[in-house]
Design a protein around this motif. Structure first.
Motif, PDB file in Angstrom:
ATOM      1  N   SER A  23     -25.892 -10.741   2.613  1.00 12.30           N
ATOM      2  CA  SER A  23     -25.002 -11.740   2.572  1.00 12.30           C
ATOM      3  C   SER A  23     -25.533 -12.442   3.588  1.00 12.30           C
ATOM      4  N   PHE A  24     -25.794 -12.153   4.426  1.00 12.93           N
ATOM      5  CA  PHE A  24     -26.223 -13.534   5.948  1.00 12.93           C
ATOM      6  C   PHE A  24     -27.203 -13.848   5.712  1.00 12.93           C
ATOM      7  N   THR A  25     -28.149 -13.412   5.198  1.00 12.43           N
ATOM      8  CA  THR A  25     -29.137 -14.099   4.985  1.00 12.43           C
ATOM      9  C   THR A  25     -30.185 -13.774   3.891  1.00 12.43           C
ATOM     10  N   SER A  26     -29.741 -14.015   3.430  1.00 13.33           N
ATOM     11  CA  SER A  26     -29.874 -14.184   1.101  1.00 13.33           C
ATOM     12  C   SER A  26     -31.365 -14.054   1.253  1.00 13.33           C
ATOM     13  N   ASN A  27     -32.273 -13.585   0.789  1.00 17.28           N
ATOM     14  CA  ASN A  27     -33.550 -14.458   0.149  1.00 17.28           C
ATOM     15  C   ASN A  27     -33.890 -13.538  -1.169  1.00 17.28           C
ATOM     16  N   LYS A  28     -32.390 -13.454  -1.583  1.00 13.90           N
ATOM     17  CA  LYS A  28     -32.230 -12.832  -3.304  1.00 13.90           C
ATOM     18  C   LYS A  28     -32.625 -14.562  -3.982  1.00 13.90           C
ATOM     19  N   LEU A  29     -33.407 -13.781  -5.228  1.00 15.49           N
ATOM     20  CA  LEU A  29     -33.120 -15.553  -6.642  1.00 15.49           C
ATOM     21  C   LEU A  29     -32.474 -15.214  -6.574  1.00 15.49           C
ATOM     22  N   ALA A  30     -31.030 -16.388  -6.629  1.00 19.17           N
ATOM     23  CA  ALA A  30     -30.090 -16.380  -7.978  1.00 19.17           C
ATOM     24  C   ALA A  30     -29.877 -18.038  -8.826  1.00 19.17           C
ATOM     25  N   PRO A  31     -31.399 -18.493  -9.085  1.00 20.44           N
ATOM     26  CA  PRO A  31     -31.454 -19.785  -9.318  1.00 20.44           C
ATOM     27  C   PRO A  31     -29.859 -20.639 -10.299  1.00 20.44           C
ATOM     28  N   ILE A  32     -29.616 -21.097 -10.132  1.00 21.79           N
ATOM     29  CA  ILE A  32     -28.534 -21.956 -10.837  1.00 21.79           C
ATOM     30  C   ILE A  32     -28.508 -22.089 -12.471  1.00 21.79           C
ATOM     31  N   LYS A  33     -27.784 -21.274 -13.087  1.00 20.42           N
ATOM     32  CA  LYS A  33     -28.199 -21.736 -14.871  1.00 20.42           C
ATOM     33  C   LYS A  33     -27.090 -23.388 -15.135  1.00 20.42           C
ATOM     34  N   TYR A  34     -26.149 -23.511 -14.014  1.00 21.10           N
ATOM     35  CA  TYR A  34     -25.062 -24.250 -14.353  1.00 21.10           C
ATOM     36  C   TYR A  34     -24.333 -24.342 -13.369  1.00 21.10           C
ATOM     37  N   ALA A  35     -23.857 -26.023 -13.285  1.00 20.25           N
ATOM     38  CA  ALA A  35     -22.811 -26.392 -11.901  1.00 20.25           C
ATOM     39  C   ALA A  35     -22.448 -27.786 -12.692  1.00 20.25           C
ATOM     40  N   GLU A  36     -21.212 -27.700 -12.613  1.00 23.07           N
ATOM     41  CA  GLU A  36     -19.589 -28.819 -13.337  1.00 23.07           C
ATOM     42  C   GLU A  36     -18.658 -28.897 -12.075  1.00 23.07           C
ATOM     43  N   ARG A  37     -17.898 -29.767 -11.878  1.00 21.54           N
ATOM     44  CA  ARG A  37     -16.807 -29.594 -11.188  1.00 21.54           C
ATOM     45  C   ARG A  37     -15.886 -29.711 -12.193  1.00 21.54           C
ATOM     46  N   ASN A  38     -14.541 -29.564 -12.154  1.00 21.44           N
ATOM     47  CA  ASN A  38     -13.447 -29.227 -13.184  1.00 21.44           C
ATOM     48  C   ASN A  38     -12.856 -30.347 -13.017  1.00 21.44           C
ATOM     49  N   ASN A  39     -11.550 -30.972 -14.475  1.00 18.50           N
ATOM     50  CA  ASN A  39     -11.590 -31.623 -15.208  1.00 18.50           C
ATOM     51  C   ASN A  39     -10.586 -32.807 -13.502  1.00 18.50           C
ATOM     52  N   SER A  40      -9.800 -31.990 -13.014  1.00 18.90           N
ATOM     53  CA  SER A  40      -9.156 -32.341 -11.675  1.00 18.90           C
ATOM     54  C   SER A  40     -10.057 -33.233 -10.661  1.00 18.90           C
ATOM     55  N   GLY A  41     -11.086 -32.432 -10.232  1.00 26.24           N
ATOM     56  CA  GLY A  41     -12.586 -32.364  -9.249  1.00 26.24           C
ATOM     57  C   GLY A  41     -12.125 -31.790  -8.078  1.00 26.24           C
ATOM     58  N   THR A  42     -11.022 -31.303  -8.360  1.00 23.55           N
ATOM     59  CA  THR A  42     -10.643 -29.941  -6.917  1.00 23.55           C
ATOM     60  C   THR A  42     -11.724 -28.821  -6.635  1.00 23.55           C
ATOM     61  N   LEU A  43     -12.265 -28.378  -7.987  1.00 27.26           N
ATOM     62  CA  LEU A  43     -13.260 -26.899  -7.756  1.00 27.26           C
ATOM     63  C   LEU A  43     -14.835 -27.591  -8.322  1.00 27.26           C
ATOM     64  N   LEU A  44     -15.794 -26.970  -7.575  1.00 26.22           N
ATOM     65  CA  LEU A  44     -17.043 -26.655  -8.204  1.00 26.22           C
ATOM     66  C   LEU A  44     -17.064 -25.494  -8.736  1.00 26.22           C
ATOM     67  N   LYS A  45     -17.265 -25.503  -9.835  1.00 19.96           N
ATOM     68  CA  LYS A  45     -18.287 -24.642 -10.764  1.00 19.96           C
ATOM     69  C   LYS A  45     -19.777 -24.149 -10.791  1.00 19.96           C
ATOM     70  N   VAL A  46     -19.437 -22.518 -10.748  1.00 20.88           N
ATOM     71  CA  VAL A  46     -21.275 -22.803 -10.593  1.00 20.88           C
ATOM     72  C   VAL A  46     -21.668 -21.400 -11.523  1.00 20.88           C
ATOM     73  N   GLU A  47     -22.673 -21.441 -11.973  1.00 22.05           N
ATOM     74  CA  GLU A  47     -22.598 -19.954 -12.777  1.00 22.05           C
ATOM     75  C   GLU A  47     -24.439 -20.147 -11.765  1.00 22.05           C
ATOM     76  N   PHE A  48     -24.792 -19.193 -11.879  1.00 18.67           N
ATOM     77  CA  PHE A  48     -25.648 -18.318 -11.618  1.00 18.67           C
ATOM     78  C   PHE A  48     -26.616 -17.648 -12.600  1.00 18.67           C
ATOM     79  N   THR A  49     -27.865 -17.162 -12.610  1.00 21.46           N
ATOM     80  CA  THR A  49     -28.489 -16.345 -13.718  1.00 21.46           C
ATOM     81  C   THR A  49     -28.088 -15.656 -13.587  1.00 21.46           C
TER      82      THR A  49
END
Lengths: 410, 410
Positions: A23-49
């Motif tokens: 949890s604190f020094t992740s060396n895990k490969l977790a590339p980002i598949k997708y990232a976007e904001r919600n309509n109101s801009g209050t949230l970032l949404k990220v999907e990892f592979t």
């Protein structure tokens, strides 16, 4: 301790260590598949592979922006002011590649977050539960039939994995017997230097336990010492106690007593729930007046069983028969109820199923959780020979810190 | 501070001091008019000539018997074991004269209690309330219009009544400016030696606040430092902070900021009860990772406002913008609520009505309650001159202890 229990303990400790590193020094490969904001801009949404979709509040990202304007790298500290926070300043644009997400807010500020940073800080139930878990949570309860965990003094000093195991055992089991230590004063400091530093009290840094005339503390006599936690008259009693046996008394008497207060509290909760509740609720006054390293006049009120609000479980035992004040802030009609509960508690402490009895050998160090174990001593005849122990304290903060350092590097 | 407030404070402090002396070292003549047991022997009843009838449980007297069998005089400690307590062993006989009461229990044990001992330990509501009162209770809230309390360095060191007043002001008002101190390192230790000892942390005993490259803490830079309490990542943050100004920065900037967190919490409770509650309930993660006196990796969770169970009031403020972790154990749907509450809190901290601003002079020491006051600093230009402060901490336990010693002897 039976081999099965030892194996279970090892599994549990390793699980904890791995979880911390993950949890604190992740060396895990977790590339980002997708990232976007919600309509109101209050949230970032990220999907990892390799994970489900995750959301991050815009406020959280604003507050944790690591750009040179917002963050000071050598102190790892936020320089952005909380007064600057604007919850209406939402995400206007989100761009991503496999390794990072670039956020642009309404006020034009830009922040870049790497995949690892985001992956480690997912707001998942698992992550939140992990963050909330303390190293002393889920203790392994210890009856008198259990053999004490042991470690070799030089190995603890020189092998970081042995030091880590020793400190983790201290967290979970609450007591370790360190063997083959020096037969002279100074061993405690060598050990503590590997952890952090000694917690000073009005008895100084190291304190000497020998039979004395006009002793300022009952420990410094040859009298029977009822099992107790040390320094209950401090708002914050020391977390861990270390007792180094330089010279043991030869002859009858002088045996150490040790009892797992969490075990006794647990047994009380099962068999005497009313008395358990009394000891959780009624603060007792403890006091200590005299002169040692400095002059002192300590007074503090604490329930016998201090509960951790986070878990609702007993996190600290505060009890010393010898330091229980003769002033008590208890309404007269509760006095007998309190004494009855204390008697149930101390009777359970001295139950042979619970009371661990042993004689420390020269060179051994007993290290135990002073928020958990009560310790005491049989009386002995001081004219029949000497007995010399050195003691000191270390606070949990420094032990937790050392464990994190050891586990980050392993 | 207006003269009226000062006078009120003096009255309040004297009242406290007198009450303490009265209750703990009574020299009052209170001869016993009458003493008897109740029919069942569970209570001793005593009437003093200048007081109403008082009752003492037999259990309490058994437990607090000061005969040589039950009590060790030099350590002022009970040697009688709690396991020996027998609630069925009631009072069989009570004899008295003007000065003492002799109790005989069913098992034949005899105990003698003097009139003063009994008078001081009456189970009256007043006595119980007095015992329950802490020295930091009933704080006098401080707005920015109040002038700081001052004391002279040499007087604090050499006049015990000035030291007592200074420490009592620290308890009630929470901040004292000590003037005319030395212009070199070492003054802090001289002062702390009069109180107790320095609380060590991973920043050592004394710490030096100068602008540094690659600083391990934002304080050791010239950057604006948001108001904060120190060491929020410790389970037990230091109670009192001392900052000694050896050399002040000449030029614009470098002013100290100080705000009474109890005042701000009180204003939030009145004007923003929902946000107040959020800051009482939600633990935030604070962390500090680096190397200074020792290597460290501290992590701790605490609500911003820590309540004292005894009083239900805020007893400790735990907040540092710069040490707020980027890992937070907060469910995602609470994040904005928490940030909103923190913004309300910090906006109130920086409200000119609340924020005390001043520039420490060379030789001055600012001493303040680190569980109550948030402190900070304006940024300054390090190339335009030096600024050198020394700091250290002392825990409340040692301060309370010193006050009791000073008041016992005065």
């Amino acid at each position: 301790m039976a081999m099965k229990t030892v194996l279970n303990l090892r599994n549990q400790l390793e699980k904890f260590a791995n979880s911390r590193k993950l949890s604190f020094t992740s060396n895990k490969l977790a590339p980002i598949k997708y990232a976007e904001r919600n309509n109101s801009g209050t949230l970032l949404k990220v999907e990892f592979t390799d994970d489900k979709a995750n959301e991050y509040p815009s406020s959280f990202l604003q507050d944790n922006c690591t750009c040179p304007q917002c963050f000071h790298p050598s102190s790892l500290s936020r320089t952005r002011k909380m007064t600057q926070l604007n919850l209406q300043n939402v995400l206007e644009k989100v761009e991503f590649n496999l390794n990072q997400v670039k956020c642009t807010w309404g006020d034009g500020h830009e922040g870049v977050f790497t995949e690892n940073w985001l992956f480690d800080r997912r707001f998942t139930t698992d992550n939140i539960n992990y963050l909330k878990t303390g190293l002393r949570d889920d203790p392994i309860l210890v009856e008198s039939s259990h053999k004490l965990h042991t470690a070799n003094f030089n190995q603890v000093l020189n092998d970081k994995s042995v030091l880590n195991d020793t400190l983790m055992t201290l967290c979970k089991v609450g007591v370790v017997l360190i063997q083959d230590g020096p037969l002279e004063v100074g061993g405690l400091r060598k050990l503590v230097d590997k952890i952090g530093f000694i917690r000073q009290t009005h008895y100084g840094h190291e304190f000497t336990v020998k039979s004395e005339k006009n002793a300022a503390n009952l420990a410094y006599t040859s009298i029977h010492l009822c099992v107790h936690t040390d320094l209950p008259y401090y708002v914050y009693p020391p977390g861990v106690q270390l007792l180094h046996c330089i010279k043991q008394f030869v002859g009858d008497g002088g045996r150490s007593h040790l009892v797992d207060g969490f075990l006794v509290a647990d047994k009380m909760l099962q068999a005497y729930p009313k008395e358990f509740k009394t000891l959780c609720k009624v603060p007792l006054e403890f006091s200590d007046v005299g002169k040692d390293f400095i002059e002192f006049n300590k007074v503090h009120h604490s329930p016998t069983f201090v509960l951790e609000p986070r878990t609702g479980k007993v996190t600290r035992i505060v009890y010393s028969n010898q330091q229980l004040s003769s002033y008590q802030p208890i309404p007269i009609d509760q006095v007998d109820e309190v004494y009855h509960a204390l008697k149930v508690f101390t009777d359970l402490c001295y139950d042979p199923k619970n009371l661990i009895q042993f004689k420390l050998n020269d060179g051994e160090m007993l290290v135990f959780d002073n928020w958990r174990y009560l310790h005491g001593r049989e009386g002995f005849d001081p004219s029949a020979g000497d007995r010399h122990l050195e003691g000191c304290y270390v606070d949990w903060d420094e032990i937790f810190s050392r464990i994190r350092i050891l586990q980050e590097k392993s």
